[in-house]
Design a protein around this motif. Structure first.
Motif, PDB file in Angstrom:
ATOM      1  N   THR A  16     -11.236 -27.210 -21.776  1.00  0.00           N
ATOM      2  CA  THR A  16     -10.736 -28.674 -20.976  1.00  0.00           C
ATOM      3  C   THR A  16      -9.486 -29.424 -21.988  1.00  0.00           C
ATOM      4  O   THR A  16      -8.546 -29.861 -21.675  1.00  0.00           O
ATOM      5  N   LYS A  17     -10.193 -29.579 -23.315  1.00  0.00           N
ATOM      6  CA  LYS A  17      -9.447 -30.301 -24.334  1.00  0.00           C
ATOM      7  C   LYS A  17      -7.955 -29.191 -24.573  1.00  0.00           C
ATOM      8  O   LYS A  17      -6.951 -30.040 -24.412  1.00  0.00           O
ATOM      9  N   PHE A  18      -8.082 -28.014 -24.404  1.00  0.00           N
ATOM     10  CA  PHE A  18      -6.899 -27.198 -24.568  1.00  0.00           C
ATOM     11  C   PHE A  18      -5.906 -27.605 -23.484  1.00  0.00           C
ATOM     12  O   PHE A  18      -4.718 -27.645 -23.545  1.00  0.00           O
ATOM     13  N   ASP A  19      -6.464 -27.547 -22.194  1.00  0.00           N
ATOM     14  CA  ASP A  19      -5.664 -27.432 -20.989  1.00  0.00           C
ATOM     15  C   ASP A  19      -5.088 -29.009 -20.788  1.00  0.00           C
ATOM     16  O   ASP A  19      -3.763 -28.944 -20.418  1.00  0.00           O
ATOM     17  N   ILE A  20      -5.822 -29.751 -20.899  1.00  0.00           N
ATOM     18  CA  ILE A  20      -5.204 -31.377 -20.951  1.00  0.00           C
ATOM     19  C   ILE A  20      -4.505 -31.796 -22.031  1.00  0.00           C
ATOM     20  O   ILE A  20      -3.359 -32.277 -21.699  1.00  0.00           O
ATOM     21  N   PHE A  75     -11.010 -40.222 -21.121  1.00  0.00           N
ATOM     22  CA  PHE A  75     -10.955 -38.899 -20.971  1.00  0.00           C
ATOM     23  C   PHE A  75     -11.989 -38.383 -21.667  1.00  0.00           C
ATOM     24  O   PHE A  75     -12.808 -37.461 -20.738  1.00  0.00           O
ATOM     25  N   PHE A  76     -12.603 -38.452 -22.733  1.00  0.00           N
ATOM     26  CA  PHE A  76     -13.503 -37.865 -23.288  1.00  0.00           C
ATOM     27  C   PHE A  76     -15.000 -38.250 -22.627  1.00  0.00           C
ATOM     28  O   PHE A  76     -15.677 -37.354 -22.547  1.00  0.00           O
ATOM     29  N   SER A  77     -15.064 -39.489 -21.996  1.00  0.00           N
ATOM     30  CA  SER A  77     -16.210 -39.909 -21.199  1.00  0.00           C
ATOM     31  C   SER A  77     -16.369 -39.212 -20.110  1.00  0.00           C
ATOM     32  O   SER A  77     -17.444 -38.615 -19.727  1.00  0.00           O
ATOM     33  N   SER A  78     -15.181 -38.914 -19.345  1.00  0.00           N
ATOM     34  CA  SER A  78     -15.100 -37.959 -18.124  1.00  0.00           C
ATOM     35  C   SER A  78     -15.523 -36.744 -18.542  1.00  0.00           C
ATOM     36  O   SER A  78     -16.269 -36.151 -17.615  1.00  0.00           O
ATOM     37  N   LEU A  79     -14.934 -36.082 -19.389  1.00  0.00           N
ATOM     38  CA  LEU A  79     -15.119 -34.704 -20.097  1.00  0.00           C
ATOM     39  C   LEU A  79     -16.816 -34.710 -20.306  1.00  0.00           C
ATOM     40  O   LEU A  79     -17.269 -33.869 -19.739  1.00  0.00           O
ATOM     41  N   LYS A  80     -17.557 -35.555 -20.694  1.00  0.00           N
ATOM     42  CA  LYS A  80     -18.895 -35.595 -21.000  1.00  0.00           C
ATOM     43  C   LYS A  80     -19.730 -35.516 -19.747  1.00  0.00           C
ATOM     44  O   LYS A  80     -20.556 -34.636 -19.610  1.00  0.00           O
ATOM     45  N   LYS A  81     -19.169 -35.993 -18.714  1.00  0.00           N
ATOM     46  CA  LYS A  81     -19.856 -36.435 -17.332  1.00  0.00           C
ATOM     47  C   LYS A  81     -19.573 -34.964 -16.673  1.00  0.00           C
ATOM     48  O   LYS A  81     -20.513 -34.508 -16.092  1.00  0.00           O
TER      49      LYS A  81
END
Length: 176
Positions: A16-20, A75-81
């Motif tokens: 997800t980090k790579f893609d976004i 972004f990072f909060s959403s990723l965690k969820k």
């Protein structure tokens, strides 16, 4: 070649980090906004003798710095969820691939649904440490976590380069 893709939290997070952030480069807009606002704030501070210039500069600087902070925090909060919602601990089977050089395509099944893509329609493939990312469209990717035996991953990567073309395959490990 039949492959079962077991996905874990770290692989999903890395993808997800790579893609976004890397592939889509969605970090640029908040950074450009910050640069514009901070430049305007600096100009206001240089004009400190004008009434209200320092106040306006402060407001512009706070907004300019605050927006990227809010963007990346969200972004990072959403990723965690998303990681929690995917229930990837312990790693789980997300889909199975049927990849053969002799066939005209790629079969992908998640147990409930199956889809077939033609090799020539594949959008792009990326090889990262620990995973292959197979994009069938610009917005649709399938993750193939690396195997414990590196030669299997190497064989699969070679097959992808042959079947979809080297120009559509990027090895991200070289950049590190």
């Amino acid at each position: 070649m039949k492959i079962d893709a077991y996905l874990d939290e770290e692989t999903f997070r890395t993808f997800t980090k790579f893609d976004i952030l890397s592939r889509r480069k969605l970090w640029k807009s908040p950074v450009i906004f910050c640069a514009i606002m901070c430049t305007a704030a600096a100009i206001c501070f240089l004009m400190h003798s004008v009434d209200g210039a320092v106040f306006l500069g402060t407001v512009l600087a706070v907004i300019g710095l605050g927006m990227p902070i809010v963007y990346f925090t969200t972004f990072f909060s959403s990723l965690k969820k998303q990681v929690k919602a995917q229930k990837l601990s312990p790693p789980r089977l997300v889909y199975s691939f049927d990849l053969t050089e002799k066939s005209d395509g790629i079969g992908i099944s998640n147990g409930k649904e199956s889809v077939n893509y033609r090799w020539k329609d594949a959008y792009h493939a990326y090889r990262n440490n620990g995973c292959l990312y197979l994009f069938m469209t610009a917005d649709r990717a399938f993750l193939i976590p690396a195997f414990k035996q590196d030669e299997t991953t190497d064989r699969l990567w070679s097959m992808l380069k042959k079947m979809i073309g080297e120009d559509k395959c990027t090895d991200l490990r070289k950049k590190k």
